[in-house]
Design a protein around this motif. Sequence first.
Motif, PDB file in Angstrom:
ATOM      1  N   GLY A 104       0.791  -1.290   0.081  1.00  0.00           N
ATOM      2  CA  GLY A 104       0.076  -0.107  -0.016  1.00  0.00           C
ATOM      3  C   GLY A 104       0.902   1.351   0.056  1.00  0.00           C
ATOM      4  N   LEU A 105       2.052   1.313   0.758  1.00  0.00           N
ATOM      5  CA  LEU A 105       2.501   2.321   0.854  1.00  0.00           C
ATOM      6  C   LEU A 105       3.573   2.407  -0.421  1.00  0.00           C
ATOM      7  N   GLU A 106       3.948   1.369  -1.204  1.00  0.00           N
ATOM      8  CA  GLU A 106       4.579   1.645  -2.418  1.00  0.00           C
ATOM      9  C   GLU A 106       3.560   2.222  -3.402  1.00  0.00           C
ATOM     10  N   MET A 107       2.382   1.793  -3.334  1.00  0.00           N
ATOM     11  CA  MET A 107       1.367   2.457  -4.247  1.00  0.00           C
ATOM     12  C   MET A 107       1.314   3.931  -3.834  1.00  0.00           C
ATOM     13  N   ASP A 108       1.626   4.295  -2.940  1.00  0.00           N
ATOM     14  CA  ASP A 108       1.270   5.680  -2.492  1.00  0.00           C
ATOM     15  C   ASP A 108       2.434   6.397  -2.671  1.00  0.00           C
ATOM     16  N   GLY A 109       3.661   5.612  -3.275  1.00  0.00           N
ATOM     17  CA  GLY A 109       4.865   6.432  -3.868  1.00  0.00           C
ATOM     18  C   GLY A 109       5.979   6.800  -2.738  1.00  0.00           C
ATOM     19  N   ILE A 110       5.764   6.145  -1.551  1.00  0.00           N
ATOM     20  CA  ILE A 110       6.572   6.482  -0.301  1.00  0.00           C
ATOM     21  C   ILE A 110       7.885   5.735  -0.431  1.00  0.00           C
ATOM     22  N   ASP A 111       9.115   6.399  -0.461  1.00  0.00           N
ATOM     23  CA  ASP A 111      10.290   5.732  -0.815  1.00  0.00           C
ATOM     24  C   ASP A 111      10.683   4.510  -0.036  1.00  0.00           C
ATOM     25  N   ARG A 112      11.555   3.785  -0.634  1.00  0.00           N
ATOM     26  CA  ARG A 112      11.555   2.515  -0.287  1.00  0.00           C
ATOM     27  C   ARG A 112      12.121   2.078   1.198  1.00  0.00           C
ATOM     28  N   LYS A 113      13.097   3.112   1.601  1.00  0.00           N
ATOM     29  CA  LYS A 113      13.438   3.045   2.965  1.00  0.00           C
ATOM     30  C   LYS A 113      12.313   3.272   3.843  1.00  0.00           C
ATOM     31  N   THR A 114      11.700   4.247   3.745  1.00  0.00           N
ATOM     32  CA  THR A 114      10.628   4.794   4.800  1.00  0.00           C
ATOM     33  C   THR A 114       9.518   3.374   4.624  1.00  0.00           C
ATOM     34  N   ARG A 115       9.057   2.985   3.442  1.00  0.00           N
ATOM     35  CA  ARG A 115       8.072   2.077   3.466  1.00  0.00           C
ATOM     36  C   ARG A 115       8.332   0.827   3.876  1.00  0.00           C
ATOM     37  N   GLU A 116       9.648   0.274   3.872  1.00  0.00           N
ATOM     38  CA  GLU A 116      10.100  -0.883   4.175  1.00  0.00           C
ATOM     39  C   GLU A 116      10.386  -0.880   5.857  1.00  0.00           C
ATOM     40  N   GLU A 117      10.808   0.264   6.482  1.00  0.00           N
ATOM     41  CA  GLU A 117      10.753   0.488   7.871  1.00  0.00           C
ATOM     42  C   GLU A 117       9.359   0.230   8.225  1.00  0.00           C
ATOM     43  N   ARG A 118       8.221   0.992   7.868  1.00  0.00           N
ATOM     44  CA  ARG A 118       6.985   1.021   8.256  1.00  0.00           C
ATOM     45  C   ARG A 118       6.505  -0.485   8.066  1.00  0.00           C
ATOM     46  N   ALA A 119       6.813  -1.074   7.117  1.00  0.00           N
ATOM     47  CA  ALA A 119       6.211  -2.511   6.737  1.00  0.00           C
ATOM     48  C   ALA A 119       6.778  -3.642   7.778  1.00  0.00           C
ATOM     49  N   LEU A 120       8.054  -3.146   8.173  1.00  0.00           N
ATOM     50  CA  LEU A 120       8.674  -3.976   9.104  1.00  0.00           C
ATOM     51  C   LEU A 120       8.065  -3.547  10.531  1.00  0.00           C
ATOM     52  N   LYS A 121       7.568  -2.745  10.940  1.00  0.00           N
ATOM     53  CA  LYS A 121       6.841  -2.486  11.991  1.00  0.00           C
ATOM     54  C   LYS A 121       5.546  -3.144  12.086  1.00  0.00           C
ATOM     55  N   ALA A 122       4.856  -3.194  10.878  1.00  0.00           N
ATOM     56  CA  ALA A 122       3.626  -3.983  10.904  1.00  0.00           C
ATOM     57  C   ALA A 122       3.840  -5.464  11.051  1.00  0.00           C
ATOM     58  N   LEU A 123       4.998  -5.715  10.440  1.00  0.00           N
ATOM     59  CA  LEU A 123       5.176  -7.229  10.515  1.00  0.00           C
ATOM     60  C   LEU A 123       5.259  -7.677  12.156  1.00  0.00           C
ATOM     61  N   GLU A 124       6.183  -6.681  12.765  1.00  0.00           N
ATOM     62  CA  GLU A 124       6.464  -6.931  14.199  1.00  0.00           C
ATOM     63  C   GLU A 124       5.034  -7.126  14.801  1.00  0.00           C
TER      64      GLU A 124
END
Lengths: 279, 413
Positions: free
Chosen positions: B132-152
């Motif tokens: 979802g963050l990728e679709m929103d055009g959020i840069d790779r580093k930020t979106r992977e950090e946020r995705a990792l938090k969601a996975l946590e």
Amino acid sequence: MNIFNFDEQQIPLDEWIQTFVDWLVANYRDIFQIIKAPIEWSLNGLEWLFATLPPWVVILLFAVAAWRFAGKRVTLFTLLTFLLIGYLGLWEDTMTTLSMVICSVVFCAVAGIPLGIMAGRSDRFEMILRPFLDAMQTTPAFVYLVPVVMLFSIGTVSGILATIVFALPPIIRLTSLGIRQVHPELVEAALAFGATNWQVLRKVQFPLAMPSIMAGLNQTIMMALSMVVIAALIGAGGLGNPVVQGLNTLEIGMATVGGLAIVLLAMVLDRITQGIGKK
Amino acid sequence: MDVTPKIAIKNLFKIFGPQPKKARTLLEQGLSKEEIFELTETTIGVQNASFEIYAGEIFVIMGLSGSGKSTIVRMLNRLIEPTSGQVFVDNEEITSMNRGQLVQMRRKKMSMVFQSFALMPHMSVLQNAAFGLEMDGIDRKTREERALKALEQVGLEAWAESMPAELSGGMQQRVGLARGLATDPEVLLMDEAFSALDPLIRTEMQDELLRLQARQKRTIVFISHDLDEAMRIGDRIAIMEGGRVVQVGTPEEILQNPADDYVRAFFRGVDPTNILTAGDIALDSQVTIVIADGKSPRAALQRLIKNDRDYGYVVDSERHFKGIVSTDSLREVIERPEVDQTIPNAYLPGAKPAFSGDYMQDILPQVASHPWPLAILDDDGKYLGAISKNLFLRTLHRSEQVENGTLEGPATK
């Protein structure tokens, strides 16, 4: 009046077509000559490249590709094939054929993948496209060879055009199939997360259709190779030449050797592109 | 609970098929869904649905397959376009948004979890969570950090680099949940999210959802065909049948007061002791003795005898529960003058109270093991009422009548 009077021709379709082609050639030949320019440039470039590169470089390039994508056995097979072709004295013809095949496949891919994507995403477009694809695949090449020559003159470019007509359908069909095989839930999920149509295509449909598109590319390459002999009839060079010449002069040996080279080349290209598709 | 409606649905219709207008007219003439399909080959997906969903609640839309529940949830984010009617989120009309606004709304405000998981098989777990963050055009580093938090949050950070196919069904749906959470949406749509999982994993996922919900109050619209699931996680439930919303209410309201036979049929076989709490059934019909009056055991005994009761419930002036006395225990104190003549000396040992939030199932041992009705307190320790064996059994019996459709009128306390 007897509507079942089949003894005489009622519809002179042949005359109409004759008139139409004559009219096209008389008025628009210049335009068709312009159309063939990009094909001519690409082909000349490729031919120059394969003629300039020393054989060992070409062999090395193919061997490396085989090694990377298709494993040890295909690599060995590739090396032996190219060596044999060289020893049979068919190196130059083979390089011409390679240029022709690569050139037609590139044009097939450039036109076919977008058309396939459109057909995959629109039932209506697929419906319109299908009869054309059927005609392209089943119309005997001899039927369109003459008008092609009339419009584009004799030579390798005309051979490539005839090849494109024949080899284009599989990549369109398999690209469309690949797009259609993507699970609708995945497209729905992408949309639910705010994907635009373009993002759905680029991030979901296209990558997931890739194996099918590669299979289409592989089929297109095979069909392009199978047109080599027919293209030789209208003056295209390459491995079709020894076959056609051999048949004309009843030199069975020469024709067979040319045919053997085509088959071996086809197998090499098939194994390597299948390997790429699986990666 | 916050009472501002987060989502409001007004007169929502979805009609599938070749003749929606004609079908609509026939519907207004009172023809059934089946008759309309016979005549026009047109299906009424959802008819005239109107309800509100509050901020921070888990709202379960329940119905059998074909009841229109999945259609309704897809009209909230317009994966399915409504035929008519309106959907509002935070007073913004979703149904009138243009393409661009809709895409933004889906990216920022509302995400979705699917029954089939619908993970991208060509992307890693982390990339899926970041989708979802990728679709929103959020840069790779930020979106992977946020995705990792969601996975946590769903306990899958160690699997970030795996591919979805390497995970079990339950884990895949955790990834689906993480993908839904990564964009930090206010509204989470869950379409039969746990239905494809086996029962044990399903319960585990429900607990997980409740745990997440306790921490970060989102508004969750949960589609389910499973009543136990609806009862377990739903703050409120809407029951759908044949495209209509039949009833909306809390699980207790619906169980105690089903709107029609269809809803009643749904509850057949449901164990009411898992749903009704002590507070739902406790009756304040026992004698209470207020200890602050300085009443002696003798006065208390008089009061019990006058009311023809064996047990009295002792509370202070603020109704805080103190204990239970019986006629026998009071007499025992009175007949032994050497003991202080106070009521607490007559408390029955072992007369522990239960709390209003306890389920009937939980209080059953206490009700069964003592002769006196079980005292029920609210969270502040104030006396609410008591549950006798008789009352407990009558509640079970009434539920059975509800199931059999023989009960007339609403169940009353």
